[in-house]
Every structure is written in C-alpha cells, then in structure tokens.
Design a protein around this motif. Structure first.
Motif, PDB file in Angstrom:
ATOM      1  N   LYS A  26       0.766  -1.105  -0.039  1.00  0.00           N
ATOM      2  CA  LYS A  26       0.054  -0.118   0.086  1.00  0.00           C
ATOM      3  C   LYS A  26       0.735   1.275   0.024  1.00  0.00           C
ATOM      4  O   LYS A  26       2.063   1.059   0.586  1.00  0.00           O
ATOM      5  N   HIS A  27       0.174   2.201  -0.270  1.00  0.00           N
ATOM      6  CA  HIS A  27       1.048   3.570  -0.713  1.00  0.00           C
ATOM      7  C   HIS A  27       0.304   4.659  -0.191  1.00  0.00           C
ATOM      8  O   HIS A  27      -1.080   4.800  -0.809  1.00  0.00           O
ATOM      9  N   GLU A  28       0.569   5.592   0.617  1.00  0.00           N
ATOM     10  CA  GLU A  28      -0.330   7.067   0.876  1.00  0.00           C
ATOM     11  C   GLU A  28      -0.032   7.790  -0.042  1.00  0.00           C
ATOM     12  O   GLU A  28       1.249   7.811  -0.932  1.00  0.00           O
ATOM     13  N   TYR A  29      -0.682   8.984  -0.394  1.00  0.00           N
ATOM     14  CA  TYR A  29      -0.831   9.836  -1.434  1.00  0.00           C
ATOM     15  C   TYR A  29      -0.815  11.250  -1.099  1.00  0.00           C
ATOM     16  O   TYR A  29      -1.948  11.557  -0.308  1.00  0.00           O
ATOM     17  N   ILE A  30       0.090  12.019  -0.854  1.00  0.00           N
ATOM     18  CA  ILE A  30       0.107  13.353  -0.265  1.00  0.00           C
ATOM     19  C   ILE A  30       0.859  14.437  -1.113  1.00  0.00           C
ATOM     20  O   ILE A  30       1.909  14.182  -1.495  1.00  0.00           O
ATOM     21  N   ASN A  31       0.131  15.074  -1.666  1.00  0.00           N
ATOM     22  CA  ASN A  31       0.383  16.161  -2.613  1.00  0.00           C
ATOM     23  C   ASN A  31       1.120  15.670  -3.752  1.00  0.00           C
ATOM     24  O   ASN A  31       2.373  16.374  -4.235  1.00  0.00           O
ATOM     25  N   GLY A  32       0.613  14.797  -4.406  1.00  0.00           N
ATOM     26  CA  GLY A  32       1.220  14.077  -5.627  1.00  0.00           C
ATOM     27  C   GLY A  32       2.579  12.965  -5.341  1.00  0.00           C
ATOM     28  O   GLY A  32       2.841  12.493  -6.363  1.00  0.00           O
ATOM     29  N   GLU A  33       2.681  12.913  -4.248  1.00  0.00           N
ATOM     30  CA  GLU A  33       4.043  12.123  -3.974  1.00  0.00           C
ATOM     31  C   GLU A  33       3.284  10.639  -3.179  1.00  0.00           C
ATOM     32  O   GLU A  33       2.292  10.888  -2.436  1.00  0.00           O
ATOM     33  N   VAL A  34       3.753   9.688  -3.591  1.00  0.00           N
ATOM     34  CA  VAL A  34       3.528   8.256  -2.912  1.00  0.00           C
ATOM     35  C   VAL A  34       4.348   7.900  -2.023  1.00  0.00           C
ATOM     36  O   VAL A  34       5.778   8.053  -2.109  1.00  0.00           O
ATOM     37  N   TYR A  35       4.012   7.411  -0.782  1.00  0.00           N
ATOM     38  CA  TYR A  35       4.699   6.886   0.441  1.00  0.00           C
ATOM     39  C   TYR A  35       4.460   5.513   0.549  1.00  0.00           C
ATOM     40  O   TYR A  35       3.252   5.062   0.846  1.00  0.00           O
ATOM     41  N   ALA A  36       5.361   4.346   0.647  1.00  0.00           N
ATOM     42  CA  ALA A  36       5.137   3.136   0.761  1.00  0.00           C
ATOM     43  C   ALA A  36       4.797   2.843   2.171  1.00  0.00           C
ATOM     44  O   ALA A  36       5.560   3.464   3.105  1.00  0.00           O
ATOM     45  N   MET A  37       3.844   2.070   2.431  1.00  0.00           N
ATOM     46  CA  MET A  37       3.681   1.693   3.903  1.00  0.00           C
ATOM     47  C   MET A  37       4.035   0.287   4.032  1.00  0.00           C
ATOM     48  O   MET A  37       3.657  -0.767   3.462  1.00  0.00           O
ATOM     49  N   SER A  38       5.139   0.130   4.979  1.00  0.00           N
ATOM     50  CA  SER A  38       5.802  -1.126   5.278  1.00  0.00           C
ATOM     51  C   SER A  38       4.980  -1.598   6.349  1.00  0.00           C
ATOM     52  O   SER A  38       4.195  -0.916   6.951  1.00  0.00           O
ATOM     53  N   GLY A  39       5.116  -2.686   6.589  1.00  0.00           N
ATOM     54  CA  GLY A  39       4.624  -3.534   7.856  1.00  0.00           C
ATOM     55  C   GLY A  39       5.068  -2.922   9.277  1.00  0.00           C
ATOM     56  O   GLY A  39       6.310  -2.528   9.179  1.00  0.00           O
ATOM     57  N   GLY A  40       4.158  -3.155  10.018  1.00  0.00           N
ATOM     58  CA  GLY A  40       4.497  -2.645  11.793  1.00  0.00           C
ATOM     59  C   GLY A  40       4.985  -4.018  12.368  1.00  0.00           C
ATOM     60  O   GLY A  40       4.775  -5.072  11.712  1.00  0.00           O
ATOM     61  N   SER A  41       5.024  -3.839  13.773  1.00  0.00           N
ATOM     62  CA  SER A  41       5.358  -4.822  14.594  1.00  0.00           C
ATOM     63  C   SER A  41       4.043  -5.940  14.814  1.00  0.00           C
ATOM     64  O   SER A  41       2.792  -5.716  14.470  1.00  0.00           O
ATOM     65  N   VAL A  42       4.241  -7.046  15.306  1.00  0.00           N
ATOM     66  CA  VAL A  42       3.333  -7.990  15.547  1.00  0.00           C
ATOM     67  C   VAL A  42       2.053  -7.192  16.394  1.00  0.00           C
ATOM     68  O   VAL A  42       1.061  -7.372  16.363  1.00  0.00           O
ATOM     69  N   ASN A  43       2.838  -6.684  17.487  1.00  0.00           N
ATOM     70  CA  ASN A  43       1.851  -5.886  18.604  1.00  0.00           C
ATOM     71  C   ASN A  43       1.071  -4.711  17.410  1.00  0.00           C
ATOM     72  O   ASN A  43      -0.362  -4.692  17.857  1.00  0.00           O
ATOM     73  N   HIS A  44       1.539  -3.943  16.717  1.00  0.00           N
ATOM     74  CA  HIS A  44       0.973  -2.991  15.931  1.00  0.00           C
ATOM     75  C   HIS A  44      -0.154  -3.793  15.254  1.00  0.00           C
ATOM     76  O   HIS A  44      -1.268  -3.247  15.108  1.00  0.00           O
TER      77      HIS A  44
END
Length: 196
Positions: A26-44
């Motif tokens: 998944k990628h967030e999209y802010i002001n035309g730029e994309v940001y990859a969403m890496s996985g969090g911890s097990v607790n997360h």
C-alpha cells in the motif's frame, strides 16, 4: 504502519489509484507524492485487529461502517489519501465511494517509533480538516497508553491521556472500554534494535 517516500514520479490522483492497484504494498498519497507503507510490529497488527473487531461488533446494528488498514481516507477538500489503522464512518456520503472514506467520525493510529511525530503532527493537522471527525486515537504498541484527541461541540480539540486502569471513552461511536482490553495477550517488552 511505517511510511517511506517512494521514488516514483509525481502522479495525479487518478494515476495513483490505477498505479497502486498493480503494487504489492500500500502507498499513501500526499501532494502528488507516494509513500510506501511497510509492515509494523506484531503488536501493531494485533492492536489494529482488536480495534476493528471491537468497533465492528459494537456497531453491528447501526448505519456506521468500520474500516481497517486497507481502507484509505481521503483528506477533506484535498486529493490526499492516507491509510489509518482503523476508522469508522457513519456518513452516507461514504457509502457511495468504493475506494475510500472521506468523512470518518473516528480514526485510530497505532504508533511506531518512525511515525509517531508524523501521526501527532502533520497527519493530525490534515485529519482535523474533516468537519465530522470527533475522535482521533493514538495508541502505543509498547506500553498501555493511549492519547485521544477529541473535538468538543465548540470545535475545540482537547487531549485525554489514558493509562493502565483507565476506561477509554469514544463519544463519536458511544463506546467505552477498559484500556487493558486492547492489550490483553500482548508482549509489551520493548523491542530491541536488530544487531548486525
């Protein structure tokens, strides 16, 4: 989840939706730029699951819809899109969009070291442009602590800090729960840095 800027060229929102469908993450999209969403911890991940399950059960016979970390939030009056860990919308306008919510009344972000400042700062400033957002809950994944940003009827935002022994109150969906309920069964030992 952890966001990292992708080296992709600037995209229009339409290009972003088409491009992201072909991506493995998944990628967030802010002001035309994309940001990859890496996985969090097990607790997360486990905390996020507990929230979506609790919300979905609580809202089962209501008009509200629970969103998990796969559902984007369109920041009101922008073409920016984020992926919170959990959200709830009770707004009919969100029932006609297939790819995102725009008017959630509740957003939950599980904190990680790399995103805490962003979640508390610029991300919250974007979210609070939403006129129907009432509760923004920031949840620690390493200690029994939560910070609730709640919008009063006057439009003023207040911060309520919850710790062990407290009952969390989410007025946006008329839900109260013991804070320990979310942390039950989790190992809260601080995570160590990987060694090389």
């Amino acid at each position: 989840m952890i966001a990292a800027k992708d080296n992709s060229p600037q995209l229009t929102p339409e290009e972003y939706f088409a491009w992201e469908e072909k991506q493995l993450e998944k990628h967030e999209y802010i002001n035309g730029e994309v940001y990859a969403m890496s996985g969090g911890s097990v607790n997360h991940g486990r905390i996020a699951i507990k929230f979506t399950a609790m919300f979905d059960s609580h809202l089962e016979n209501s008009v509200c819809i629970t969103g998990n970390s796969d559902i984007k939030i369109n920041i009101v009056e922008t073409k920016n899109y984020t992926y919170p860990d959990a959200s709830v919308t009770c707004d009919d306008r969100d029932k006609i969009t297939a790819q995102h919510f725009t008017y959630p009344c509740l957003i939950v972000e599980v904190l990680s070291n790399s995103t805490e400042a962003y979640d508390r700062g610029s991300k919250f400033r974007m979210y609070r442009n939403n006129p129907v957002l009432q509760d923004y809950l920031l949840v620690s994944s390493t200690t029994i602590e939560m910070d609730l940003y709640h919008k009063k009827d006057t439009g003023e935002w207040i911060i309520v800090n919850y710790k062990e022994g407290d009952t969390v109150e989410l007025k946006s969906i008329n839900l109260s729960f013991a804070i320990e309920q979310v942390y039950r069964g989790l190992d809260l030992t601080p995570e160590s840095e990987p060694t090389i």
